[in-house]
Design a protein around this motif. Structure first.
Motif, PDB file in Angstrom:
ATOM      1  N   UNK A  12      60.612  -0.836 -32.005  1.00  0.00           N
ATOM      2  CA  UNK A  12      59.277  -0.959 -31.447  1.00  0.00           C
ATOM      3  C   UNK A  12      59.022   0.199 -30.501  1.00  0.00           C
ATOM      4  N   UNK A  13      57.788   0.407 -30.167  1.00  0.00           N
ATOM      5  CA  UNK A  13      57.443   1.544 -29.319  1.00  0.00           C
ATOM      6  C   UNK A  13      57.166   1.115 -27.884  1.00  0.00           C
ATOM      7  N   UNK A  14      57.614  -0.078 -27.519  1.00  0.00           N
ATOM      8  CA  UNK A  14      57.482  -0.530 -26.145  1.00  0.00           C
ATOM      9  C   UNK A  14      58.246   0.428 -25.243  1.00  0.00           C
ATOM     10  N   UNK A  15      57.619   0.813 -24.176  1.00  0.00           N
ATOM     11  CA  UNK A  15      58.194   1.841 -23.323  1.00  0.00           C
ATOM     12  C   UNK A  15      57.850   1.555 -21.876  1.00  0.00           C
ATOM     13  N   UNK A  16      58.825   1.694 -21.020  1.00  0.00           N
ATOM     14  CA  UNK A  16      58.611   1.502 -19.587  1.00  0.00           C
ATOM     15  C   UNK A  16      58.573   2.860 -18.899  1.00  0.00           C
ATOM     16  N   UNK A  17      57.543   3.075 -18.118  1.00  0.00           N
ATOM     17  CA  UNK A  17      57.396   4.319 -17.374  1.00  0.00           C
ATOM     18  C   UNK A  17      57.238   3.982 -15.895  1.00  0.00           C
ATOM     19  N   UNK A  18      57.318   5.023 -15.079  1.00  0.00           N
ATOM     20  CA  UNK A  18      57.109   4.843 -13.639  1.00  0.00           C
ATOM     21  C   UNK A  18      56.507   6.117 -13.079  1.00  0.00           C
ATOM     22  N   UNK A  36      66.950  -2.277 -19.022  1.00  0.00           N
ATOM     23  CA  UNK A  36      66.994  -0.931 -19.594  1.00  0.00           C
ATOM     24  C   UNK A  36      67.727   0.010 -18.647  1.00  0.00           C
ATOM     25  N   UNK A  37      68.178   1.126 -19.172  1.00  0.00           N
ATOM     26  CA  UNK A  37      68.949   2.074 -18.388  1.00  0.00           C
ATOM     27  C   UNK A  37      68.195   3.316 -17.957  1.00  0.00           C
ATOM     28  N   UNK A  38      66.910   3.405 -18.312  1.00  0.00           N
ATOM     29  CA  UNK A  38      66.148   4.600 -17.951  1.00  0.00           C
ATOM     30  C   UNK A  38      64.653   4.312 -17.966  1.00  0.00           C
ATOM     31  N   UNK A  39      63.955   5.036 -17.118  1.00  0.00           N
ATOM     32  CA  UNK A  39      62.495   5.005 -17.087  1.00  0.00           C
ATOM     33  C   UNK A  39      61.981   6.428 -17.245  1.00  0.00           C
ATOM     34  N   UNK A  40      60.947   6.610 -18.038  1.00  0.00           N
ATOM     35  CA  UNK A  40      60.315   7.912 -18.147  1.00  0.00           C
ATOM     36  C   UNK A  40      59.369   8.040 -16.955  1.00  0.00           C
ATOM     37  N   UNK A  41      59.491   9.138 -16.234  1.00  0.00           N
ATOM     38  CA  UNK A  41      58.666   9.373 -15.047  1.00  0.00           C
ATOM     39  C   UNK A  41      57.424  10.162 -15.465  1.00  0.00           C
ATOM     40  N   UNK A  42      56.270   9.640 -15.069  1.00  0.00           N
ATOM     41  CA  UNK A  42      55.005  10.237 -15.461  1.00  0.00           C
ATOM     42  C   UNK A  42      54.246  10.755 -14.238  1.00  0.00           C
ATOM     43  N   UNK A  43      53.592  11.899 -14.412  1.00  0.00           N
ATOM     44  CA  UNK A  43      52.680  12.461 -13.414  1.00  0.00           C
ATOM     45  C   UNK A  43      51.463  12.975 -14.170  1.00  0.00           C
ATOM     46  N   UNK A  44      50.294  12.510 -13.788  1.00  0.00           N
ATOM     47  CA  UNK A  44      49.043  12.935 -14.427  1.00  0.00           C
ATOM     48  C   UNK A  44      49.081  12.759 -15.947  1.00  0.00           C
ATOM     49  N   UNK A  45      49.659  11.647 -16.407  1.00  0.00           N
ATOM     50  CA  UNK A  45      49.686  11.339 -17.825  1.00  0.00           C
ATOM     51  C   UNK A  45      50.682  12.133 -18.646  1.00  0.00           C
ATOM     52  N   UNK A  46      51.559  12.886 -17.992  1.00  0.00           N
ATOM     53  CA  UNK A  46      52.544  13.719 -18.705  1.00  0.00           C
ATOM     54  C   UNK A  46      53.948  13.375 -18.223  1.00  0.00           C
ATOM     55  N   UNK A  49      59.764  13.752 -15.813  1.00  0.00           N
ATOM     56  CA  UNK A  49      61.197  13.566 -15.623  1.00  0.00           C
ATOM     57  C   UNK A  49      61.658  12.264 -16.247  1.00  0.00           C
ATOM     58  N   UNK A  50      62.918  11.973 -16.032  1.00  0.00           N
ATOM     59  CA  UNK A  50      63.493  10.709 -16.473  1.00  0.00           C
ATOM     60  C   UNK A  50      64.401  10.220 -15.356  1.00  0.00           C
ATOM     61  N   UNK A  51      64.350   8.922 -15.102  1.00  0.00           N
ATOM     62  CA  UNK A  51      65.148   8.319 -14.044  1.00  0.00           C
ATOM     63  C   UNK A  51      66.121   7.354 -14.703  1.00  0.00           C
ATOM     64  N   UNK A  52      67.404   7.616 -14.528  1.00  0.00           N
ATOM     65  CA  UNK A  52      68.440   6.845 -15.221  1.00  0.00           C
ATOM     66  C   UNK A  52      69.402   6.190 -14.243  1.00  0.00           C
TER      67      UNK A  52
END
Length: 145
Positions: A12-18, A36-46, A49-52
Motif C-alpha cells: 500500500x502507499x500509506x506513508x507517514x511524514x513529519x 514504523x522505523x522512519x518518517x519522511x521529513x517534509x518542508x514546503x511539500x518536498x 530529509x528522513x528521520x530514522x
C-alpha cells in the motif's frame, strides 16, 4: 524481476511524514504509534530529509539532547536516497546495502512522494518470490503442472 511498484501494490502507499519543525519527541511518538522505523521529513511539500531510529540513537540519545526541545530538522538525515516506482527491487536492495540504509522514499520524477520501501518490504518480497518458486518446482517435480 519485481519493482518498487510491485512492493507498494502489496504494502500500500500509506506513508507517514513529519514537518521539520516538529519535535523529536513528537516524531518518535508517531513512529511508535504506527510501528514504523522512519518518517519522511517534509518542508514546503518536498522531501527535505528522513528521520530514522538510527537518527534518534546517534544524534539525540548519544548526544544527550532533550527530545521534546529538539526539532526533527536539526537531527534528521539530510542526504536522502530516493527511488522510483519502476526501479528494479534488486537495484534498490543494492543501494540499501551500499549506503547502509534501511528506508528509501519513493518519488516520481516531479518530486512527488509516493511511498517508502523498507528493507523489511524487500525481504518480504524476496521471501514471497522464493515461496512461489518452491511451490512451482514442487508441482513440476511431482507432475502437477
Amino acid at each position: 524481476m519485481p519493482t518498487v511498484r510491485d512492493v507498494l501494490a502489496v504494502k500500500g502507499q500509506s506513508l507517514q511524514t513529519i514537518d521539520s519543525q516538529a519535535s523529536v519527541l513528537d516524531a518518535t511518538r508517531k513512529m511508535n504509534q504506527h510501528k514504523i522505523g522512519a518518517l519522511v521529513v517534509m518542508e514546503d511539500g518536498r522531501v527535505s530529509g528522513i528521520f530514522t531510529e538510527r537518527d534518534v540513537l546517534t544524534r539525540v540519545i548519544a548526544e544527550e539532547l532533550p527530545p521534546g526541545a529538539v526539532p526533527v530538522g536539526n537531527v534528521m538525515t539530510r542526504d536522502v536516497i530516493c527511488c522510483g516506482l519502476d526501479d528494479d527491487l534488486d537495484e534498490v536492495s543494492a543501494i540499501m546495502k551500499s549506503h547502509r540504509v534501511r528506508h528509501v522514499p519513493v518519488c516520481e520524477r516531479n518530486g512527488r512522494l509516493r511511498g517508502i520501501v523498507s528493507i523489511g518490504d524487500v525481504n518480504a518480497q524476496y521471501a514471497s518470490n522464493a515461496e512461489q518458486t518452491i511451490h512451482f518446482l514442487n508441482d513440476y517435480i511431482y507432475g502437477r503442472v
